[in-house]
Design a protein around this motif. Structure first.
Motif, short mmCIF file in Angstrom:
data_model
loop_
_atom_site.label_atom_id
_atom_site.label_comp_id
_atom_site.label_asym_id
_atom_site.label_seq_id
_atom_site.Cartn_x
_atom_site.Cartn_y
_atom_site.Cartn_z
N LYS A 261 55.22 37.38 35.47
CA LYS A 261 55.72 38.73 35.19
C LYS A 261 55.32 39.71 36.30
O LYS A 261 56.15 40.50 36.78
N ILE A 262 54.06 39.66 36.73
CA ILE A 262 53.58 40.56 37.79
C ILE A 262 54.32 40.28 39.10
O ILE A 262 54.81 41.21 39.77
N GLY A 263 54.39 39.01 39.48
CA GLY A 263 55.07 38.65 40.73
C GLY A 263 56.52 39.09 40.73
O GLY A 263 57.03 39.62 41.74
N HIS A 264 57.19 38.90 39.62
CA HIS A 264 58.60 39.29 39.48
C HIS A 264 58.74 40.81 39.59
O HIS A 264 59.65 41.33 40.27
N ALA A 265 57.83 41.55 38.94
CA ALA A 265 57.87 43.01 38.98
C ALA A 265 57.61 43.54 40.39
O ALA A 265 58.14 44.61 40.77
N VAL A 270 59.42 33.99 42.01
CA VAL A 270 58.27 33.34 41.38
C VAL A 270 58.71 32.02 40.74
O VAL A 270 59.87 31.86 40.37
N ILE A 271 57.75 31.12 40.64
CA ILE A 271 58.06 29.83 40.01
C ILE A 271 56.81 29.26 39.37
O ILE A 271 55.69 29.41 39.91
N ALA A 272 56.99 28.63 38.22
CA ALA A 272 55.88 27.96 37.53
C ALA A 272 55.83 26.50 37.98
O ALA A 272 56.76 26.00 38.63
N ALA A 273 54.74 25.83 37.65
CA ALA A 273 54.60 24.41 37.97
C ALA A 273 55.81 23.64 37.45
O ALA A 273 56.40 23.99 36.42
N SER A 274 56.17 22.57 38.16
CA SER A 274 57.40 21.84 37.84
C SER A 274 57.43 21.33 36.41
O SER A 274 58.51 21.22 35.82
N ASN A 275 56.27 21.03 35.83
CA ASN A 275 56.26 20.52 34.46
C ASN A 275 55.99 21.62 33.43
O ASN A 275 55.74 21.33 32.27
N ASP A 276 56.03 22.88 33.87
CA ASP A 276 55.77 24.01 32.94
C ASP A 276 56.97 24.94 32.78
O ASP A 276 56.90 25.89 32.01
N ARG A 277 58.05 24.69 33.50
CA ARG A 277 59.13 25.69 33.56
C ARG A 277 59.87 25.86 32.24
O ARG A 277 60.54 26.86 32.03
N SER A 278 59.76 24.88 31.36
CA SER A 278 60.43 25.01 30.06
C SER A 278 59.55 25.71 29.02
O SER A 278 59.97 25.91 27.88
N LYS A 279 58.35 26.09 29.42
CA LYS A 279 57.41 26.71 28.47
C LYS A 279 57.72 28.20 28.27
O LYS A 279 58.53 28.80 28.98
N TRP A 281 55.81 32.08 26.47
CA TRP A 281 54.69 32.75 25.82
C TRP A 281 55.20 34.05 25.22
O TRP A 281 55.94 34.81 25.84
N GLY A 282 54.81 34.28 23.97
CA GLY A 282 55.25 35.50 23.29
C GLY A 282 56.75 35.63 23.20
O GLY A 282 57.29 36.75 23.23
N GLY A 283 57.44 34.49 23.11
CA GLY A 283 58.89 34.51 23.02
C GLY A 283 59.59 34.67 24.36
O GLY A 283 60.82 34.76 24.41
N ASN A 284 58.83 34.69 25.45
CA ASN A 284 59.40 34.86 26.80
C ASN A 284 59.38 33.53 27.54
O ASN A 284 58.31 33.02 27.87
N LYS A 285 60.53 32.96 27.79
CA LYS A 285 60.62 31.68 28.49
C LYS A 285 60.39 31.86 29.98
O LYS A 285 60.94 32.78 30.60
N PHE A 286 59.60 30.98 30.55
CA PHE A 286 59.31 31.03 31.98
C PHE A 286 60.60 30.92 32.81
O PHE A 286 60.73 31.54 33.86
N SER A 287 61.53 30.11 32.32
CA SER A 287 62.75 29.83 33.10
C SER A 287 63.60 31.08 33.32
O SER A 287 64.43 31.12 34.23
N PHE A 288 63.36 32.13 32.51
CA PHE A 288 64.18 33.34 32.63
C PHE A 288 63.72 34.24 33.77
O PHE A 288 64.45 35.16 34.17
N ILE A 289 62.50 34.01 34.28
CA ILE A 289 62.05 34.80 35.44
C ILE A 289 61.68 33.91 36.62
O ILE A 289 61.43 34.42 37.71
N SER A 290 61.65 32.59 36.41
CA SER A 290 61.32 31.66 37.50
C SER A 290 62.56 31.30 38.30
O SER A 290 63.69 31.36 37.79
N LEU A 291 62.34 30.91 39.54
CA LEU A 291 63.42 30.34 40.34
C LEU A 291 63.94 29.08 39.64
O LEU A 291 63.16 28.33 39.06
N PRO A 292 65.24 28.81 39.71
CA PRO A 292 65.77 27.60 39.09
C PRO A 292 65.34 26.33 39.81
O PRO A 292 65.20 25.28 39.20
N ASP A 293 65.12 26.43 41.12
CA ASP A 293 64.74 25.27 41.92
C ASP A 293 63.62 25.64 42.89
O ASP A 293 63.50 26.80 43.32
N PHE A 294 62.82 24.65 43.23
CA PHE A 294 61.72 24.88 44.16
C PHE A 294 62.27 25.08 45.57
O PHE A 294 63.13 24.33 46.03
N PRO A 295 61.81 26.12 46.29
CA PRO A 295 62.30 26.37 47.66
C PRO A 295 62.06 25.16 48.58
O PRO A 295 61.13 24.38 48.37
#
Length: 416
Positions: A261-265, A270-279, A281-295
Motif C-alpha cells: 500500500k505504501i509503495g503504491h501510494a 509494487v509486487i508481492a512474493a510469487s507465492n503470495d500474490r493471491s493473498k 488482508w482486511g479484504g484487500n487482495k494483493f493482486s489488485f495493487i501488485s504488478l501482474p507479472d515480475f519485471p
C-alpha cells in the motif's frame, strides 16, 4: 503391512494438524528454506576454503544453516544440537582439526553439486570412513534440503517411528544404520509416492508423527493413564502450534499489505512474493495493487527464483529498477531473509536499492545481533529494519505525506 500403511497414510494426510498439512504442503516458508539453506551451505563451503570458518559452532555460517533448518517446524527440532561444540569431548571434531574441517567442506561441496544419488551415497561412505568424532548422520538433515528426493532427514523421533512402524531396532548415530534405514524409506516411498511425494520429507514427517505418538496406530483404549496424559499434552501442544502459525500468517499478510500500500501510494510499481500474490488482508487482495507479472531482470535462474520470493519489492515506475526490498520475518529465521536480500543486492548493478527486514517487536534483539555480524557488515550493503508496530501505526501517514522511498527512513532503524 501394505493395507496398514495405506490406512496410516490416509490418517496422516487427513489430519489437518499433521506435519504433512502444516509443513509439507501449501507452505511457502518451506519453499523459501530450500533456497536459503542451499545458499547458506555454499557460504559454509567458502568459509572453510578461505579459512574463515571458526573454531566453535556459534557465530559460524553453519550455525546460520542449522538455524534455518530448526525453524522449519517441529520435525526438525534439535537438528542443530549435534553440531554444538562440546569442549570436553572435542566433538564434533570439525572446529579445531583443520583436516577434518577441510574434509567436511569438501564433502558438502561434492554433495551439493552431485548429479545423482549414488554420488551422494559415495560421499557419505567416504566421510564415514574418516571416522570424524561426533560427525554422524545428523548431517542428513542438511543433505535433505540439498537433495530432498534422495536423502531423508534423520532424528530421534524419525528413527523411533521407523522402528515402531517396521518392527525394527535401528539405532541413532551411525551412518551405516542410516543408510540401511534410507534403503527401506526409499523403497517404501517409491511404492507410495503417488499417495505422498517423491520428496522424502512427506514420509519422514509420517515417521516423525508415529515416533512422537501424534499419529496413533490403532485404537487407544488400552493406553495407561500416564500414556494418555502424555498424548493429551502432545495434542494440546500441536493445537497451540497450529494457532500460533495461523496468527503468524495473519500478521505476515498484514505487514505485506502495508508495504504494498505504501509503495503504491508513493508512485512505485509494487509486487508481492510469487507465492503470495493471491493473498489478501482486511479484504484487500494483493493482486489488485501488485504488478501482474515480475519485471524482466537479467539474473541467473536460481538467483531470480530466490529474488521472486522476496516478500515485497518496489520498482521505479515502468522499469525493472529495484528501489526497495522488504523481507517480513515472523517465527522463521531472520538469516534466511538476510540471504534473499543479499542475493538481490549482489546481483544488481545500481546498488541504490534500500534493503529492509520487517520484524516483530519482540525479535528486535535477534535482528540487531544478525545485522551486527562481521560477515554482514563486510558486505558493503546497508540493511535496515522496521518493527511491526511502527509499520502498522504509521502506514497511513507514510502514504499521505511521503514523496518517495526516503520517507521509510522515518520508521527504519539501523543495527548499532
Amino acid at each position: 503391512m501394505s493395507e496398514n500403511l495405506q490406512s496410516i497414510i490416509n490418517q496422516y494426510k487427513s489430519d489437518q494438524e499433521s506435519v504433512y498439512n502444516t509443513w509439507f504442503i501449501n507452505n511457502e516458508e518451506r519453499l523459501k528454506a530450500f533456497r536459503s539453506i542451499r545458499r547458506g551451505v555454499l557460504q559454509v563451503i567458502d568459509d572453510i576454503k578461505t579459512k574463515r570458518f571458526g573454531n566453535d559452532f556459534k557465530g559460524t555460517s553453519l550455525e546460520f544453516v542449522l538455524s534455518c533448518i530448526t525453524e522449519q517446524k517441529q520435525v526438525f527440532e534439535g537438528a542443530s544440537h549435534p553440531f554444538y561444540w562440546k569442549p570436553k569431548l572435542r566433538i564434533p571434531d570439525i572446529y579445531e582439526n583443520q583436516e577434518n574441517k577441510t574434509a567436511f567442506g569438501q564433502f558438502l561441496e561434492n554433495c551439493i553439486y552431485a548429479k545423482n544419488e549414488e554420488q551422494v551415497i559415495r560421499e557419505i561412505e567416504k566421510l564415514d570412513a574418516l571416522k570424524i568424532k561426533g560427525l554422524g548422520p545428523a548431517v542428513a538433515s542438511i543433505l535433505y534440503f540439498l537433495h530432498p528426493t534422495w536423502i531423508p532427514p534423520f532424528n530421534t523421533a524419525i528413527i523411533n517411528g521407523f522402528n515402531y512402524l517396521f518392527k525394527d531396532k535401528k539405532k541413532l548415530g551411525s551412518w551405516s544404520e542410516y543408510l540401511r534405514i534410507r534403503e527401506v524409506i526409499m523403497d517404501v516411498n517409491k511404492k507410495y509416492c503417488n499417495e505422498l511425494s517423491l520428496d522424502t520429507g512427506a514420509f519422514a514427517g509420517l515417521l516423525f508423527e508415529v515416533g512422537t505418538q501424534k499419529l496413533l496406530l490403532g485404537k487407544d483404549e488400552y493406553l495407561s493413564e500416564a500414556e494418555r496424559n502424555r498424548l493429551e499434552k502432545l495434542i494440546e501442544k500441536r493445537h497451540k502450534e497450529k494457532r500460533t502459525e495461523t496468527a503468524d500468517e495473519h500478521l505476515h499478510n498484514e505487514m505485506q499489505y502495508h508495504l504494498l500500500k505504501i509503495g503504491h501510494a508513493l508512485g512505485y510499481d509494487v509486487i508481492a512474493a510469487s507465492n503470495d500474490r493471491s493473498k489478501a488482508w482486511g479484504g484487500n487482495k494483493f493482486s489488485f495493487i501488485s504488478l501482474p507479472d515480475f519485471p524482466q531482470i537479467a539474473l541467473e535462474k536460481e538467483v531470480l527464483n530466490t529474488v521472486k520470493l522476496i516478500d515485497v519489492l518496489w520498482f521505479q515506475k515502468g522499469t525493472s529498477k529495484v528501489i526497495a526490498a522488504f523481507e517480513v520475518e515472523k517465527s522463521t529465521s531472520i538469516y534466511s531473509g538476510i540471504l534473499r536480500l543479499t542475493d538481490l543486492s549482489c546481483s544488481l548493478s545500481n546498488k541504490e536499492e534500500v534493503l529492509y527486514l520487517v520484524v516483530p517487536d519482540d525479535r528486535e534483539k535477534d535482528v540487531i545481533m544478525q545485522l551486527s555480524r562481521p560477515s554482514i557488515r563486510s558486505g558493503n550493503m546497508e540493511m535496515k529494519y522496521i518493527c511491526f508496530s511502527d509499520l502498522r501505526q504509521h502506514c497511513d501517514a507514510l502514504c499521505k505525506f511521503g514523496d518517495d522511498h526516503s520517507i521509510m527512513q522515518k520508521i527504519a532503524r539501523v543495527a548499532s
